[in-house]
Design a protein around this motif. Structure first.
Motif, short mmCIF file in Angstrom:
data_model
loop_
_atom_site.label_atom_id
_atom_site.label_comp_id
_atom_site.label_asym_id
_atom_site.label_seq_id
_atom_site.Cartn_x
_atom_site.Cartn_y
_atom_site.Cartn_z
N VAL A 28 2.42 6.55 -6.93
CA VAL A 28 1.36 7.38 -7.71
C VAL A 28 1.23 8.86 -7.38
CG1 VAL A 28 -1.33 7.73 -7.51
CG2 VAL A 28 -0.87 5.79 -7.86
N LYS A 29 2.11 9.13 -6.24
CA LYS A 29 2.40 10.26 -5.55
C LYS A 29 3.36 10.80 -6.90
CE LYS A 29 3.67 13.31 -2.08
NZ LYS A 29 5.13 13.28 -1.52
N GLN A 30 4.27 9.54 -7.10
CA GLN A 30 5.81 10.93 -7.60
C GLN A 30 5.01 10.76 -9.38
OE1 GLN A 30 9.38 10.26 -6.45
NE2 GLN A 30 9.06 11.57 -8.43
N ALA A 31 3.50 10.11 -10.05
CA ALA A 31 3.52 10.00 -10.96
C ALA A 31 2.60 11.53 -11.41
CB ALA A 31 2.75 9.02 -11.74
N VAL A 32 2.17 11.62 -10.28
CA VAL A 32 1.06 12.99 -10.27
C VAL A 32 2.51 14.27 -10.54
CG1 VAL A 32 0.01 14.12 -9.02
CG2 VAL A 32 -1.05 11.83 -9.54
N TYR A 73 5.10 13.66 -11.95
CA TYR A 73 5.30 14.04 -12.50
C TYR A 73 4.34 14.75 -13.61
CZ TYR A 73 10.08 12.15 -12.14
OH TYR A 73 11.55 12.33 -11.35
N GLY A 74 3.68 14.53 -13.40
CA GLY A 74 1.98 15.62 -14.79
C GLY A 74 0.83 14.50 -14.64
N ALA A 75 1.08 13.15 -13.92
CA ALA A 75 0.29 12.29 -14.51
C ALA A 75 -1.38 12.92 -13.80
CB ALA A 75 0.33 11.21 -13.96
N SER A 76 -2.63 12.56 -14.54
CA SER A 76 -3.65 12.74 -13.47
C SER A 76 -4.34 11.92 -13.17
CB SER A 76 -4.99 13.65 -14.76
OG SER A 76 -5.14 14.16 -15.62
N LEU A 77 -4.71 11.44 -11.73
CA LEU A 77 -5.25 10.77 -10.94
C LEU A 77 -6.95 11.16 -11.10
CD1 LEU A 77 -4.70 7.84 -9.52
CD2 LEU A 77 -4.02 10.20 -7.43
N ALA A 78 -7.12 9.77 -11.60
CA ALA A 78 -8.88 9.65 -11.42
C ALA A 78 -9.05 8.35 -9.74
CB ALA A 78 -9.26 9.48 -12.71
N SER A 79 -9.89 8.91 -8.72
CA SER A 79 -9.78 8.02 -7.73
C SER A 79 -10.45 8.32 -7.02
CB SER A 79 -8.33 7.33 -7.37
OG SER A 79 -8.36 6.66 -6.25
N PRO A 80 -11.46 8.05 -5.90
CA PRO A 80 -11.90 6.50 -6.65
C PRO A 80 -12.62 6.71 -7.68
CG PRO A 80 -13.28 7.23 -4.99
CD PRO A 80 -12.36 7.84 -5.05
N VAL A 81 -12.30 5.06 -8.51
CA VAL A 81 -13.86 5.13 -10.10
C VAL A 81 -13.10 3.98 -10.47
CG1 VAL A 81 -11.20 5.90 -11.56
CG2 VAL A 81 -13.37 6.58 -12.09
N SER A 82 -14.37 3.10 -10.83
CA SER A 82 -14.27 1.78 -11.14
C SER A 82 -13.85 1.59 -12.47
CB SER A 82 -15.19 1.22 -10.93
OG SER A 82 -14.98 -0.26 -10.82
N VAL A 83 -13.43 0.84 -13.91
CA VAL A 83 -12.92 1.33 -15.41
C VAL A 83 -14.37 -0.71 -15.71
CG1 VAL A 83 -11.91 0.40 -17.12
CG2 VAL A 83 -10.88 1.59 -15.16
N ALA A 122 7.01 -3.55 -9.76
CA ALA A 122 6.20 -2.85 -9.86
C ALA A 122 6.74 -1.39 -10.88
CB ALA A 122 5.39 -1.93 -8.64
N ALA A 123 8.29 -1.63 -9.36
CA ALA A 123 8.85 0.09 -9.73
C ALA A 123 9.20 -0.49 -11.57
CB ALA A 123 10.00 0.32 -9.56
N ILE A 124 10.25 -1.53 -12.03
CA ILE A 124 11.07 -1.83 -13.16
C ILE A 124 9.92 -1.94 -13.95
CG2 ILE A 124 11.68 -4.06 -12.58
CD1 ILE A 124 13.72 -1.98 -14.16
N ASP A 170 1.04 -1.81 -0.12
CA ASP A 170 0.41 -0.27 -0.04
C ASP A 170 0.65 1.26 -0.42
OD1 ASP A 170 -1.87 -1.66 0.07
OD2 ASP A 170 -2.73 -1.14 2.17
N LEU A 171 1.75 1.47 0.77
CA LEU A 171 2.40 2.43 1.11
C LEU A 171 3.43 3.03 0.11
CD1 LEU A 171 4.44 2.06 4.78
CD2 LEU A 171 2.60 3.83 3.88
N LEU A 172 4.02 1.56 -1.07
CA LEU A 172 4.05 1.95 -2.35
C LEU A 172 4.06 1.96 -2.95
CD1 LEU A 172 7.01 1.00 -3.90
CD2 LEU A 172 6.32 -1.10 -4.41
N SER A 173 2.42 1.55 -3.24
CA SER A 173 1.55 2.19 -4.16
C SER A 173 1.28 3.17 -4.10
CB SER A 173 0.77 1.04 -4.78
OG SER A 173 -0.31 0.75 -3.62
#
Ligand SMILES: Cc1cc2nc3c(=O)[nH]c(=O)nc-3n(C[C@H](O)[C@H](O)[C@H](O)COP(=O)(O)OP(=O)(O)OC[C@H]3O[C@@H](n4cnc5c(N)ncnc54)[C@H](O)[C@@H]3O)c2cc1C
Length: 278
Positions: free
Chosen positions: A63-67, A69-79, A243-245, A56-59
């Motif tokens: 996610v924080k790092q991706a955001v 870097y400019g990623a958009s986060l949609a959460s909570p959301v179900s595909v 996950a990271a690699i 949980d801490l790793l993911s």
């Protein structure tokens, strides 16, 4: 580990140039003073680069790092489904509406199977249920992942100790009520206490039950989904360690269009002839 398992492990580590050493009981006791190693005379295998990570801490950190870097986060959301036009992906239908996208990476663990089936791709992925028992423990009882025998023991991020044993995974299924740990969970503590006397006064506090996403041949499945332009899958067991690699390699491959040689053996269109028994 028994002698033959230990010898096999040493052979594998040598083959992969993986750094390890064989410690004497005294050297091991200096690293883990609360673990009983006296009488272990055949050497204790130590892999100094190994760590453990809280999923949980790793993911959350990734996610924080991706955001950042400019990623958009949609959460909570179900595909609900991956949407296509002809054989080209156009986006995903979610509980929050349609999200347009020319490339979609399906990385939903065991749920990948259901998300990919409507695209005509039968992902060869099973579910292998497993347990982890979390027990109270005095501070500093263990400080790394240890495999003293049939089971493993490691610290948790909140100062407790987690114990797992593959031989006991069959005691549960996905419907097991984890909120009231069954009495057989005490077997885990009984197993660990002789090696780790500091656990003798410990209490069971939590049972965790989860399903590992397990590819039919045991290897990760990462790459373009056959027959569907823009659909990509990334699923595996050991997804926390990898996950990271995997995230970095997949992102590079999709954004650059350059095929990564690292992923060569893990493509979805390989032959899944081997049958893997975890
Ligand atoms: C008992 C046990 C032991 C394990 N031991 C190890 C280990 O030693 N080392 C290791 O590296 N890993 C270990 N794992 C982890 C594991 O086997 C997986 O490899 C890992 O969890 C895969 O990560 P993932 O993100 O691909 O999938 P998951 O962790 O399953 O995450 C998938 C995510 O997708 C979400 N999702 C699913 N469907 C949808 C949808 N339709 N819309 C939106 N979101 C969705 C889920 O809610 C979830 O958050 C263990 C797991 C278990 C259960």
């Amino acid at each position: 580990e028994g002698r033959s398992e230990m010898a096999a492990l040493v052979r594998d580590l040598d083959e992969f140039n993986y750094p390890y050493s064989l410690l004497t009981a005294q050297e091991a006791a200096e690293l883990e003073p609360n673990v009983r190693v006296d009488g272990v005379d055949r050497g204790i295998l130590y892999a100094p680069i190994e760590r453990w990570a809280d999923g949980d801490l790793l993911s959350a950190a990734l996610v924080k790092q991706a955001v950042e870097y400019g990623a958009s986060l949609a959460s909570p959301v179900s595909v609900r489904e991956v949407v296509t036009s002809g054989s080209q992906v156009t986006g995903v239908a979610t509980s929050d509406g349609f999200l347009p996208a020319g490339n979609v990476v399906v990385a939903a663990g065991t749920a990948c199977v259901g998300l990919l089936a409507p695209l005509g791709y039968q992902l060869p992925l099973g579910r292998v249920v497993g347990i982890l028992g979390v027990v109270s423990a005095p501070a500093g009882t263990v400080s790394r992942v240890l495999y003293p025998g049939r089971y493993h023991v490691r610290p948790t991020s909140d100062g407790r100790v987690a114990i797992g044993c593959r031989d006991m995974d069959f005691m549960v299924d996905e419907d097991t009520d984890a909120s009231s740990p069954p009495s057989w969970m005490n077997q885990l503590l009984e197993m660990a206490s002789p090696d780790c006397p500091a656990l003798s006064g410990s209490q069971f506090e939590e049972l965790r039950v989860g399903a590992r996403p397990m590819p039919a041949d045991g290897m990760p499945i990462v790459g373009p989904v056959p027959g569907v332009q823009g659909a990509y899958v990334a699923t595996m067991h050991s997804g926390v360690s990898l996950a990271a690699i995997v995230g970095q390699t997949v992102a590079e491959e999709i954004t650059s269009g350059n095929v990564s040689p690292v992923l060569e053996h893990y493509r979805p269109d390989r032959r899944f002839s081997e049958s893997y028994t975890p």
